[in-house]
Motif scaffolding. Structure first.
Motif, mmCIF file in Angstrom:
data_model
loop_
_atom_site.group_PDB
_atom_site.id
_atom_site.type_symbol
_atom_site.label_atom_id
_atom_site.label_comp_id
_atom_site.label_asym_id
_atom_site.label_seq_id
_atom_site.Cartn_x
_atom_site.Cartn_y
_atom_site.Cartn_z
ATOM 1 N N SER A 307 7.428 -1.891 0.520
ATOM 2 C CA SER A 307 8.169 -1.382 -0.625
ATOM 3 C C SER A 307 8.443 0.112 -0.486
ATOM 4 C CB SER A 307 7.368 -1.632 -1.901
ATOM 5 O OG SER A 307 7.903 -0.882 -2.972
ATOM 6 N N PRO A 308 9.647 0.564 -0.828
ATOM 7 C CA PRO A 308 9.930 2.002 -0.821
ATOM 8 C C PRO A 308 9.217 2.747 -1.936
ATOM 9 C CG PRO A 308 11.801 0.801 -1.689
ATOM 10 C CD PRO A 308 10.840 -0.228 -1.169
ATOM 11 N N LEU A 309 8.439 2.028 -2.738
ATOM 12 C CA LEU A 309 7.603 2.675 -3.744
ATOM 13 C C LEU A 309 6.374 3.310 -3.103
ATOM 14 C CD1 LEU A 309 7.755 -0.207 -6.372
ATOM 15 C CD2 LEU A 309 9.260 1.766 -6.171
ATOM 16 N N SER A 310 6.095 2.954 -1.849
ATOM 17 C CA SER A 310 4.939 3.486 -1.143
ATOM 18 C C SER A 310 5.195 4.924 -0.716
ATOM 19 C CB SER A 310 4.627 2.615 0.069
ATOM 20 O OG SER A 310 4.446 1.264 -0.309
ATOM 21 N N VAL A 311 4.117 5.712 -0.578
ATOM 22 C CA VAL A 311 4.237 7.128 -0.246
ATOM 23 C C VAL A 311 3.235 7.506 0.831
ATOM 24 C CG1 VAL A 311 5.128 7.828 -2.498
ATOM 25 C CG2 VAL A 311 2.662 7.709 -2.137
ATOM 26 N N SER A 312 3.546 8.577 1.571
ATOM 27 C CA SER A 312 2.670 9.030 2.648
ATOM 28 C C SER A 312 2.812 10.538 2.807
ATOM 29 C CB SER A 312 3.040 8.322 3.951
ATOM 30 O OG SER A 312 2.124 8.621 4.983
ATOM 31 N N ALA A 313 1.757 11.187 3.273
ATOM 32 C CA ALA A 313 1.790 12.632 3.513
ATOM 33 C C ALA A 313 1.026 12.944 4.791
ATOM 34 C CB ALA A 313 1.179 13.393 2.335
ATOM 35 N N VAL A 314 1.460 14.007 5.470
ATOM 36 C CA VAL A 314 0.858 14.419 6.740
ATOM 37 C C VAL A 314 0.407 15.864 6.634
ATOM 38 C CG1 VAL A 314 1.254 14.747 9.213
ATOM 39 C CG2 VAL A 314 2.337 12.837 8.020
#
Length: 482
Positions: A307-314
């Motif tokens: 889902s494009p509702l998911s998020v990620s950070a680096v």
């Protein structure tokens, strides 16, 4: 004499300490539609997603064939409709009584091996942390079983919980997306590589796939065993999308001979356009060469549309950071944390991996954990005999049903002092991802649209805390069933 005394402490912790066991389902299943109680724990006809944790200690005696852990690490569940499965397994700490003896694990689904890993010498300060993933073919409706097993031809395998770190084991099973899911779990490529720039493995680990619609992508990559011949060197791995974008990266310190270690990582790509794509696992060395032992270097590469509702950070530090000794659970110098908002109730899968957490002193122990809204989701324990053998860390957790509103998740540490470095011995890369699980089996994929529309899915906005780039993303969504 000192070694004899430490051995008594280790065995004492198994016999007398930390015998409590949490063998119940850690989280109550969320159900779609009408619930029909089929088991004593009140599961629905479709029990997934589920996660189960164990923290009991034990000693696994020598077994010449695959056997259950001292306390069985398995889950039984029922599928109400046909589905592929994503299975995640981790063990915070594994040791062996003998020197230069490897420890292996396999994941079984309905008695069939779907993943394998091999960890080299795990005695003394060389104990190992285990993470594995597997993706199954389509399973039919009905009852199924997932189990983690081990063999040990000599000596004993130790699952300890003492002054050196906690014992935590977790097994998570989710329905995987039917669309654009692929995996190569039985890769057994060998060979040697000495490339000082990013390159494909000597035996390539890659796949081509097609996206019918634009989607976020979640990838997993495991290599169970890599060896380096030259001290003071490091090897890096990255997940390379469409031969142009790095969507995941990790680094390992020197892992020569029977000190060989494995690597597990995940990658994330936001709103990848529909059409043909490729994904490949790359490597590079700072110096010398790396060996992929074909007898133990099993690799797995998986990709799925989420889902494009998911998020990620680096996070990636350009300068040195130091984390002091801490007897309390603490944030990293630059906190590895995400704030996110749910407009409706949902469950989330949280993934965290860090490329380079290097203990400052020899023979020290550092523990790591994931915390979601003050609830502990997963725990890892790592020790190191020397600075150059710094490990990577991968932890996962599956939430219960979260209420609509603001939430936060953070990767924390406890124990010995750390150095977070970025130099000729490898780069400092850390990734934290929140995957929103909108539906249960059968999987429902939420696709993006550029036109204004009513949102029938769960809308997420997320802001990384103290990252190299802080952004807020709002996504308009519609829900379709694949």
């Amino acid at each position: 004499l000192v070694q004899w005394f430490l051995s008594l402490l280790v065995l004492g912790s198994v016999i007398y300490g930390h015998s409590a066991n949490d063998s119940s389902l850690a989280l109550a299943p969320q159900c779609n539609g009408t619930c029909s109680v089929e088991t004593g724990n009140g599961c629905c006809s479709s029990d997934l997603p589920l996660t189960r944790s164990w923290n009991s200690t034990g000693i696994g005696s020598a077994q010449f064939s695959w056997s259950s852990l001292p306390e069985e690490m398995a889950v039984n569940f029922t599928l109400s409709s046909s589905s592929k499965l994503l299975v995640l397994a981790e063990i915070s700490r594994v040791q062996h009584t003998d020197f230069l003896v490897e420890v292996s694990f396999q994941l079984l689904v309905d008695g069939v091996q779907v993943a394998f890993t091999s960890k080299a010498s795990a005695d003394g300060w060389e104990w190992r942390y285990v993470f594995m993933h597997a993706v199954t073919g389509t399973l039919s409706p009905g009852k199924h079983r997932v189990e983690l097993q081990y063999p040990s031809k000599v000596g004993s395998v130790l699952f300890l919980d003492d002054f050196g770190g906690p014992q935590s084991r977790r097994l998570t099973v989710l329905c995987a997306p039917e669309v654009t899911l692929s995996t190569l779990w039985n890769y057994k490529g060998g060979g040697r590589g000495d490339s000082v720039s990013w390159d494909g493995l000597p035996t390539p680990l890659l796949m081509n796939f097609s996206l019918p619609n634009a989607s976020h992508l979640l990838t997993f990559a495991d290599i169970s065993r890599t060896e380096q011949a030259l001290n003071g060197t490091a090897v890096g791995f990255r997940i390379w999308l469409d031969a142009m974008n790095s969507i995941g990266e990790t680094w390992q310190g020197v892992t020569s001979g029977m000190s060989a270690a494995g690597t597990s990582m995940h990658g994330f790509s936001s709103l990848t356009p529909k059409g043909q794509h490729s994904v490949e696992l790359n490597y590079k060395v700072e110096n010398g060469e790396v060996t992929f032992n074909s007898s133990g270097a099993h690799g797995r590469l998986s990709v799925m549309a989420i889902s494009p509702l998911s998020v990620s950070a680096v996070w990636g530090a350009n300068t040195r950071e130091d984390a002091d000794d801490s007897t309390e659970w603490s944030s990293l110098p630059t906190p590895m944390a995400l704030n996110f908002t749910l407009n409706e109730s949902a469950r989330v899968l949280v993934l965290a991996d860090s490329a380079r957490l290097q203990p400052k002193y020899r023979e020290t122990v550092t523990n790591y954990r994931l915390v979601l809204d003050s609830d502990v989701m997963g725990v890892a324990s790592r020790a190191t005999p020397a600075p150059w053998r710094y490990p990577s860390v991968f932890i996962h957790g599956l939430s219960g049903i979260l209420e609509a509103g603001n939430h936060s998740v953070e990767f924390q540490y406890q124990g010995g002092a750390l150095q977070l470095l970025n130099n000729n011995a490898g780069e400092q890369i850390r990734r934290l991802t929140v995957v929103v699980i909108e539906e249960l089996c059968p999987f429902t994929l939420t696709t993006t649209t550029t036109e204004a529309a009513d949102s029938t899915g769960v809308t997420v906005t997320a802001t990384p805390i103290a990252t190299t780039s802080s952004t807020t993303t709002t996504t308009t969504t519609t829900t379709t069933t694949t």
